[in-house]
Every structure is written in C-alpha cells, then in structure tokens.
Scaffold this motif. Structure first.
Motif, mmCIF file in Angstrom:
data_model
loop_
_atom_site.group_PDB
_atom_site.id
_atom_site.type_symbol
_atom_site.label_atom_id
_atom_site.label_comp_id
_atom_site.label_asym_id
_atom_site.label_seq_id
_atom_site.Cartn_x
_atom_site.Cartn_y
_atom_site.Cartn_z
ATOM 1 N N TYR A 121 0.829 -1.203 0.000
ATOM 2 C CA TYR A 121 0.000 0.000 0.000
ATOM 3 C C TYR A 121 0.869 1.260 0.000
ATOM 4 C CZ TYR A 121 -3.469 3.461 1.359
ATOM 5 O OH TYR A 121 -4.269 4.571 1.391
ATOM 6 N N CYS A 122 1.805 1.344 0.949
ATOM 7 C CA CYS A 122 2.634 2.541 1.072
ATOM 8 C C CYS A 122 3.554 2.715 -0.147
ATOM 9 C CB CYS A 122 3.455 2.495 2.349
ATOM 10 S SG CYS A 122 2.444 2.610 3.846
ATOM 11 N N GLU B 7 4.385 10.416 -3.535
ATOM 12 C CA GLU B 7 3.514 11.505 -3.092
ATOM 13 C C GLU B 7 3.738 11.817 -1.616
ATOM 14 O OE1 GLU B 7 2.451 8.869 -4.884
ATOM 15 O OE2 GLU B 7 1.814 9.810 -6.748
ATOM 16 N N ILE B 8 3.941 10.793 -0.804
ATOM 17 C CA ILE B 8 4.185 11.009 0.622
ATOM 18 C C ILE B 8 5.489 11.774 0.818
ATOM 19 C CG2 ILE B 8 4.755 9.836 2.794
ATOM 20 C CD1 ILE B 8 2.743 7.646 1.930
ATOM 21 N N ASN B 9 6.547 11.377 0.121
ATOM 22 C CA ASN B 9 7.829 12.079 0.229
ATOM 23 C C ASN B 9 7.692 13.535 -0.210
ATOM 24 O OD1 ASN B 9 9.102 9.838 1.231
ATOM 25 N ND2 ASN B 9 10.052 9.280 -0.698
ATOM 26 N N PRO C 159 5.796 9.462 10.673
ATOM 27 C CA PRO C 159 4.653 8.658 10.234
ATOM 28 C C PRO C 159 3.584 9.567 9.624
ATOM 29 C CG PRO C 159 5.261 8.138 12.502
ATOM 30 C CD PRO C 159 6.007 9.378 12.116
ATOM 31 N N VAL C 160 3.051 9.164 8.479
ATOM 32 C CA VAL C 160 2.015 9.943 7.798
ATOM 33 C C VAL C 160 0.722 9.136 7.835
ATOM 34 C CG1 VAL C 160 1.333 11.037 5.633
ATOM 35 C CG2 VAL C 160 3.737 11.028 6.311
ATOM 36 N N GLY D 5 5.435 5.443 6.159
ATOM 37 C CA GLY D 5 6.642 6.183 6.518
ATOM 38 C C GLY D 5 6.812 7.372 5.605
ATOM 39 N N GLY D 6 7.158 8.497 6.167
ATOM 40 C CA GLY D 6 7.307 9.696 5.366
ATOM 41 C C GLY D 6 8.599 10.416 5.643
#
Length: 93
Positions: free
Chosen positions: A23-24, A30-32, A45-46, A58-59
């Motif tokens: 999933y991540c 996009e999270i980074n 943590p996001v 994890g971000g």
C-alpha cells in the motif's frame, strides 16, 4: 519500507499500525513530496486511510540522505534546506 526509527515512531501514533509495503509503496513518491513541502523530518509517520482502515506510512525519507562529512564519517541530512554538494566519480577534490 519505512526505517526502523519510523516504525518506532508509528508505535506512538493512534492507531499504531503500518499500512504495509504494497500500500505505502504505491504512495511513497507523493508522501515524500508532501513531507518535503511541509518541512517534515525523516521518519515522520504519515496517517492514511488504507484498505483495512486507519494506518500510517513512513514519510520524509527523502530528507534522510547519508552525507559523508569527513573520510568514513556519515551523518543524515535531516532538514529541508541542508546543502549537499556532490561530484561524479570522474572528478577529484
């Protein structure tokens, strides 16, 4: 996959659940980008709403770049705005 420090930080969140690599992994670019734009440090943590409900990815990993500060000694770049200079292997100091 998040770092060990990021997983430890997730345990402090509610809920303390990692969304999982599959999933991540789909969201990591996009999270980074979000973490970099928001000035969040590495191992942040996001929160997400994953397939099984609330969880975290994890971000900020893009900010944690190992930098050799002297021969054989490395530290992580942790802040937005850290200057990192690099050369190709064909150049000398």
């Amino acid at each position: 996959m998040p770092t060990a420090q990021c997983l430890e930080n997730m345990q402090k969140k509610q809920p303390p659940v990692y969304c999982g690599d599959s999933y991540c992994g789909q969201l990591q670019p996009e999270i980074n980008r979000y973490c970099n734009n928001a000035g969040l440090e590495a191992n942040t943590p996001v929160p997400q709403f994953g397939p099984d409900g609330k969880c975290c990815c994890g971000g900020g990993g893009a900010l944690a770049v190992p930098v050799e500060v002297e021969a054989g000694v490395y530290r992580l770049s942790k802040s937005k705005g850290d200057t990192i200079r690099a050369t190709g292997t064909g150049l000398s100091s």
